[in-house]
Design a protein around this motif. Structure first.
Motif, PDB file in Angstrom:
ATOM      1  N   VAL A  22       0.877  -1.168   0.000  1.00  0.00           N
ATOM      2  CA  VAL A  22       0.000   0.000   0.000  1.00  0.00           C
ATOM      3  C   VAL A  22       0.919   1.226   0.000  1.00  0.00           C
ATOM      4  O   VAL A  22       1.741   1.390   0.893  1.00  0.00           O
ATOM      5  CB  VAL A  22      -0.908   0.001   1.249  1.00  0.00           C
ATOM      6  N   ILE A  23       0.762   2.050  -1.039  1.00  0.00           N
ATOM      7  CA  ILE A  23       1.686   3.169  -1.246  1.00  0.00           C
ATOM      8  C   ILE A  23       1.043   4.481  -0.783  1.00  0.00           C
ATOM      9  O   ILE A  23      -0.129   4.730  -1.054  1.00  0.00           O
ATOM     10  CB  ILE A  23       2.019   3.313  -2.749  1.00  0.00           C
ATOM     11  N   PRO A  25       0.693   8.080  -1.678  1.00  0.00           N
ATOM     12  CA  PRO A  25       0.949   8.859  -2.903  1.00  0.00           C
ATOM     13  C   PRO A  25       1.680  10.180  -2.629  1.00  0.00           C
ATOM     14  O   PRO A  25       2.244  10.767  -3.541  1.00  0.00           O
ATOM     15  CB  PRO A  25      -0.444   9.151  -3.459  1.00  0.00           C
ATOM     16  N   ASP A  94      -3.945   6.875   2.259  1.00  0.00           N
ATOM     17  CA  ASP A  94      -3.982   5.796   1.272  1.00  0.00           C
ATOM     18  C   ASP A  94      -4.133   6.334  -0.155  1.00  0.00           C
ATOM     19  O   ASP A  94      -3.487   5.842  -1.091  1.00  0.00           O
ATOM     20  CB  ASP A  94      -5.167   4.875   1.617  1.00  0.00           C
ATOM     21  N   THR A  95      -4.982   7.352  -0.321  1.00  0.00           N
ATOM     22  CA  THR A  95      -5.291   7.817  -1.684  1.00  0.00           C
ATOM     23  C   THR A  95      -4.609   9.127  -2.026  1.00  0.00           C
ATOM     24  O   THR A  95      -4.625   9.547  -3.182  1.00  0.00           O
ATOM     25  CB  THR A  95      -6.805   8.050  -1.864  1.00  0.00           C
ATOM     26  N   ASP A 180      -5.633   0.532  -4.641  1.00  0.00           N
ATOM     27  CA  ASP A 180      -5.053   1.774  -4.130  1.00  0.00           C
ATOM     28  C   ASP A 180      -5.899   2.423  -3.038  1.00  0.00           C
ATOM     29  O   ASP A 180      -5.555   3.516  -2.583  1.00  0.00           O
ATOM     30  CB  ASP A 180      -4.885   2.784  -5.273  1.00  0.00           C
TER      31      ASP A 180
HETATM   32 MG    MG Z   1      -2.492   4.018  -1.717  1.00  0.00          MG
END
Ligand code: MG
Ligand code: NAP
Length: 482
Positions: A22-23, A25, A94-95, A180
């Motif tokens: 889980v990146i 952003p 997360d987003t 994502d």
């Molecule tokens: Mg993410």
């Protein structure tokens, strides 16, 4: 933190034990992992949902009375509000969306749940006039298990409008969030379990669209698919569902126009026009991404909007600026590519915002860009950019405005700005769109208002009572009594 699937009110390890990073952003760095779900995990979740329904609507979820179901949904809305800050933080990280946007999303989610909670005991059929000696009635029954493929742009809102409506109609849900944007959805399923939703009413399987998402749309046990995302993936999902005669609602984005006439109140219009493309960094299906302006005020609008665009700042979601980063590296490259191509084609930039110096070079930042005199057939005027990029073009009269406005494959939303009431209504009838706003523009929100597309923007309606009907199966019962 390593998240598992949430199935039957419990955290469940995936069939293959694989995970996905889980990146964040804002930094481009991983900070957690989710399970990489596959068809076996989807099958487990669908089974849990079927058990909640029972073979004869006698499962622990299906057997609740409408009032009990409504009360659970009201409690769910309250729990979302109690946990709104945590949910917003999770979703913003997360987003990449700015915190204020995530807070609004949590509040709108609660509104969806309240709205649909209030509908549960008002969802009734009719008695129909028919031949003498008959009484005919209709009943609205749950479909059974519904599948929900949720995109990454407004996960909480789209969960509310889709899962909220389906639960209200009495179905059990299997949700595949975008890879994502899975964290808020997992937490929402956990919250539902905590406040007493029976096991299997809400199940979440994380993973890739091409794996878990495809398996959900293909699963024989799923009786309805609701999908929000791109036109191409929507066609794939719709086709897969159609092969087994499963109805689908497809909400596929747009290239929504706003039409500004010479007589418009620009003080009212410009902040709304700006917000409609900047909100959520332009990653909004109903973003107002084309601005059609009548020639008499064209230069004035450009001048005034340019000042506004130059002041817009993009930065990490925690800084809560006008724009956060885009959701992932792929979207970042895509949006940058479209902007660069437009410039290379000689389309003029009227203004661009800034990326703040605090922003990490590894984050997926895109400044707001205002393009002018955009050729109506260019990629910039025709394709959904899904970034903070506004395409402006002039028109002379109503007929040209309508032709330009309807001149894309899409038809989701349109806005008309004019002080002439007759013109507003006349245009509303001519514009090809699921929603038309006159002297306002509603990106998001409006839980009571049916929403959906025509043409490549998809089919079926979400929000309002319309959505609720879509999640039911209508049965006609004809009784001959003589
Ligand atoms: Mg993410
Ligand atoms: P996408 O492929 O349409 O993804 C949307 C959702 O569908 C995600 O949950 C995705 O999961 C899932 N998915 C992907 N492939 C699938 C498949 N074969 N079967 C079932 N589900 C599948 O969109 P994207 O690639 O993220 O974004 C591309 C473009 O789509 C954007 O630039 C934008 O134009 C449009 N878009 C529109 C909306 C909207 O609100 N209308 C939302 C998102 C994107 P994973 O993400 O986990 O793969």
């Amino acid at each position: 933190m390593e998240y598992r699937h949430f199935i039957g009110n419990a955290w469940k390890a995936g069939d293959n034990r694989e995970s996905l990073d889980v990146i964040d952003p804002s930094t481009g760095e991983p900070f957690a992992a989710i399970a990489r779900g596959n068809a076996a995990d989807i099958a487990t979740a669908v089974n849990a949902a079927r058990n909640a329904m029972g073979d004869a609507l006698d499962g622990p979820w299906a057997k609740l009375s409408p009032v009990e179901r409504a009360n659970l949904l009201f409690a769910y809305a309250a729990a979302v509000l109690n946990n709104a800050d945590e949910l917003a933080q999770l979703e913003a990280r997360d987003t990449g969306k700015a915190l204020k946007t995530a807070r609004t999303d949590a509040a709108v989610l609660a509104r969806y749940l309240q709205y649909y909670a209030g509908c549960v005991d008002k969802l009734h059929g009719e008695t129909l006039p028919y031949t003498t000696g008959f009484t005919v009635l209709t009943v609205r029954e749950p479909i059974g298990v519904t599948g929900h493929i949720i995109p990454w742009n407004y996960p909480m809102q789209i969960y509310g409008r889709s899962v909220g409506a389906s639960l209200a109609a009495g179905n059990a849900c299997v949700v595949k969030p975008a890879e994502d944007a899975s964290l808020s959805i997992l937490r929402l399923a956990e919250i539902a379990a905590d406040i007493g939703f029976p096991a299997g009413a809400i199940n979440v399987v994380t993973g890739l669209g091409s794996e878990a998402g495809a398996a959900l749309s293909a699963n024989e046990g799923v009786g309805h698919i609701s999908f929000t995302g791109s036109t191409a993936t929507g066609a794939l999902v719709g086709r897969t569902a159609a092969e087994r005669h499963c109805p689908s609602v497809l909400e596929l984005g747009g290239k929504s126009p706003q039409l500004v006439f010479d007589d418009a109140d620009l003080d009212e219009a410009l902040p709304v026009i700006q917000n409609a493309i900047v909100q959520n960094a332009g990653q909004t299906c109903s973003a107002g991404s084309r601005l059609l302006v009548q020639r008499g005020v064209y230069e004035t609008v450009i001048e005034r909007l340019a000042q506004r665009f130059e002041a817009l700042r993009a930065g990490p979601s925690a800084m809560d600026l006008d724009l956060g980063p885009l959701v992932n590296a792929k979207q970042h490259a895509r949006v940058r590519g479209i902007v660069e191509q437009a410039e290379a084609e000689g389309i003029r930039v009227a203004a661009r915002g800034k990326i703040v110096v605090e922003a990490s070079r590894n984050g997926f930042f895109q400044e707001a860009v205002l393009f002018r005199d955009v050729p109506p057939q260019s990629r910039l005027a025709q394709e959904e950019v899904f970034g903070p990029v506004l395409a402006m073009m002039p028109f002379d009269d109503e007929a040209e405005a309508v032709k330009l406005a309807n001149g894309t494959n899409y038809g989701l939303v349109a806005g008309v700005w004019t002080r002439d009431g007759s013109r507003g209504l006349r245009l509303a009838r001519k514009l090809q769109a699921g929603q038309v706003f006159i002297n306002n523009y509603g990106a998001g929100g409006g839980v009571e208002l049916p929403f959906g597309g025509v043409k490549a923007s998809g089919h079926g309606r979400e929000k309002g009572f319309e959505a609720l009907y879509g999640f039911t199966s209508l049965k006609t019962i004809a009784i001959r009594h003589g």
